[in-house]
Design an enzyme around this catalytic site. Structure first.
Site, PDB file in Angstrom:
ATOM      1  N   GLY A  65      37.385  41.440  48.647  1.00 21.66           N
ATOM      2  CA  GLY A  65      36.884  40.098  48.395  1.00 21.66           C
ATOM      3  C   GLY A  65      37.575  39.398  47.239  1.00 21.66           C
ATOM      4  O   GLY A  65      37.827  38.193  47.290  1.00 21.66           O
ATOM      5  N   THR A  66      37.878  40.138  46.182  1.00 21.26           N
ATOM      6  CA  THR A  66      38.540  39.522  45.032  1.00 21.26           C
ATOM      7  C   THR A  66      39.905  38.973  45.423  1.00 21.26           C
ATOM      8  O   THR A  66      40.256  37.836  45.069  1.00 21.26           O
ATOM      9  CB  THR A  66      38.691  40.547  43.893  1.00 21.26           C
ATOM     10  OG1 THR A  66      37.387  40.894  43.403  1.00 21.26           O
ATOM     11  CG2 THR A  66      39.520  39.987  42.747  1.00 21.26           C
ATOM     12  N   ASN A  77      25.913  36.663  44.130  1.00 21.91           N
ATOM     13  CA  ASN A  77      25.978  38.121  44.047  1.00 21.91           C
ATOM     14  C   ASN A  77      24.946  38.723  43.087  1.00 21.91           C
ATOM     15  O   ASN A  77      24.648  39.911  43.171  1.00 21.91           O
ATOM     16  CB  ASN A  77      27.380  38.566  43.624  1.00 21.91           C
ATOM     17  CG  ASN A  77      27.860  37.868  42.367  1.00 21.91           C
ATOM     18  OD1 ASN A  77      28.015  36.645  42.360  1.00 21.91           O
ATOM     19  ND2 ASN A  77      28.121  38.614  41.320  1.00 21.91           N
ATOM     20  N   THR A  89      51.948  46.849  53.662  1.00 16.08           N
ATOM     21  CA  THR A  89      51.660  47.715  54.798  1.00 16.08           C
ATOM     22  C   THR A  89      50.192  47.618  55.169  1.00 16.08           C
ATOM     23  O   THR A  89      49.314  47.658  54.302  1.00 16.08           O
ATOM     24  CB  THR A  89      52.002  49.169  54.446  1.00 16.08           C
ATOM     25  OG1 THR A  89      53.387  49.245  54.091  1.00 16.08           O
ATOM     26  CG2 THR A  89      51.721  50.098  55.618  1.00 16.08           C
ATOM     27  N   CYS A 145      30.763  44.115  38.529  1.00 18.10           N
ATOM     28  CA  CYS A 145      32.008  43.938  37.787  1.00 18.10           C
ATOM     29  C   CYS A 145      31.764  43.736  36.295  1.00 18.10           C
ATOM     30  O   CYS A 145      32.693  43.705  35.519  1.00 18.10           O
ATOM     31  CB  CYS A 145      32.789  42.745  38.350  1.00 18.10           C
ATOM     32  SG  CYS A 145      33.276  42.943  40.076  1.00 18.10           S
TER      33      CYS A 145
END
Length: 378
Positions: free
Chosen positions: A72-73, A146, A234, A322
């Site tokens: 998400g960040t 959040n 990748t 966080c």
């Protein structure tokens, strides 16, 4: 000893068994690099694109509008930094955005325009309307917060933008919303929509950004040109496959989960408010996602409370994950009007798919005496 009560689903969630099962082959016999051309690589590419179709369906988007990210960040950063590079201008965001948004906005604007929120935790539209004008290129308002779980009015925000800044793009961080809300519908007003798999029973380290057709973004990760040049690197095939499986499971179970968990949340919140003097709920519950229970208590510090709860087998948080270990009050709870002292006594209990009546019972038996203990004079 009681079975622990995990009440920190807003930080991360247990994985759906279907997601684990879907991922396992891509750690062993299906190990191909999806960017290759031989048979092993083509098998990985097929799984990737089938997953893209599923993710797009769950998000109300077209497959070509999905950009896979590392979470998400990154999705929030790609939306803000990538869009600003192609369309510079002022950025407007709400005061309760995740730091992934606030810090990214600060990177592209010396002073982003920040809209205050009401005491109920919803962006103040009367303030927002004065911030949005012809100089604005991007507005970023999350679908669900959040920390306190409040749902934001994207339709009304889009209407303001259409009248005052039709050139601007709307971005929404829907990371916390997906387990609880029909993101395919409610995030439709936004051209850029960010999600993260581990918030809805998928693996960590994978997410997605919806980039609506016709909207251009510049890459912030350069290299092999994957994702139509929008995000190099990748492919995390196992992660993408797991995210798609978790999305399907979440959507299929969402209505039942919202009803069941919402009732558990109400019992937990009401029970704690009744049992603990000088306690209050943060934000308007009628505007919250079903899994969020955010309370504040006078006369304590939440970090000390978390230690007591952890020892008793109740796992919760003081703010967003966080910010763990930070001694400053959360910017979210101060934005809704709590004093610094009150904000430092806040507790986030976030419920999820695996939450049971026993979890709530344990929390109701443990939290009130823990708060009382912390209030005892030395």
């Amino acid at each position: 000893m009681n079975v622990p009560a995990y009440l920190d689903h807003a930080a991360t969630t247990p994985m759906w068994p279907a997601a684990v099962d879907a991922m396992l082959p891509y750690f062993s016999e299906r190990y191909g690099n999806a960017s290759g051309s031989h048979a092993v690589a083509r098998e990985a590419k097929k799984a990737l694109e089938e997953s893209r179709d599923l993710v797009a369906e769950c998000l109300g988007a077209q497959p070509g509008e999905i950009v896979f990210t590392g979470g998400g960040t990154e999705a929030d950063n790609l939306a803000i930094l990538g869009r600003h590079e192609l369309q510079p201008g002022e950025v407007v965001c709400s005061a309760i955005e995740h730091h992934a948004v606030l810090h990214a906005a600060g990177e592209v604007c010396a002073a982003p325009r920040v809209a205050s929120v009401t005491s109920g935790g919803v962006v103040d539209l009367d303030v927002l309307v004065d911030l949005v004008d012809s100089g604005v290129s991007l507005v970023s308002v999350m679908l669900s917060n959040n920390e306190i779980g409040t749902i934001q009015p994207l339709d009304a925000i889009r209407k303001i933008m259409a009248e005052r800044a039709p050139q601007a793009v709307l971005h929404t961080d829907a990371v916390q919303a997906f387990p609880w809300l029909d993101v395919a519908s409610l995030a439709r007003p936004a051209e850029l929509v960010a999600v993260s798999a581990h918030k809805f029973g998928g693996p960590k380290g994978v997410g997605a950004l919806v980039v609506r057709e016709g909207v251009k973004i510049a890459p912030i990760v350069h290299g092999g040109g994957q994702e139509r040049g929008r995000r190099s690197g990748t492919y995390n095939v196992a992660g993408v496959v797991g995210m798609a499986a978790a999305m399907q499971a979440t959507v299929a179970d969402r209505a039942a989960t919202v009803a069941r968990v919402g009732a558990l949340r109400d019992r937990l919140a009401d029970g704690l408010l009744q049992a603990i003097p000088d306690s209050s709920e943060t934000g308007d519950r009628s505007s919250k996602i079903a899994g969020n229970c955010h309370l504040s208590f006078g006369g304590i510090e939440s970090e000390s409370l978390l230690m007591l709860l952890d020892a008793a087998g109740v796992y919760a948080a003081a703010g967003s994950a966080c910010q763990s270990g930070a001694i400053e009050p959360s910017h979210v709870v101060t934005a809704v009007g709590l004093s610094d002292a009150r904000a430092l006594g806040s507790l986030r209990l976030s419920l999820g798919v695996t939450t049971t009546d026993d979890d709530v019972d344990l929390a109701l038996s443990v939290i009130p005496p823990a708060v009382a203990r912390l209030r005892e004079p030395l």
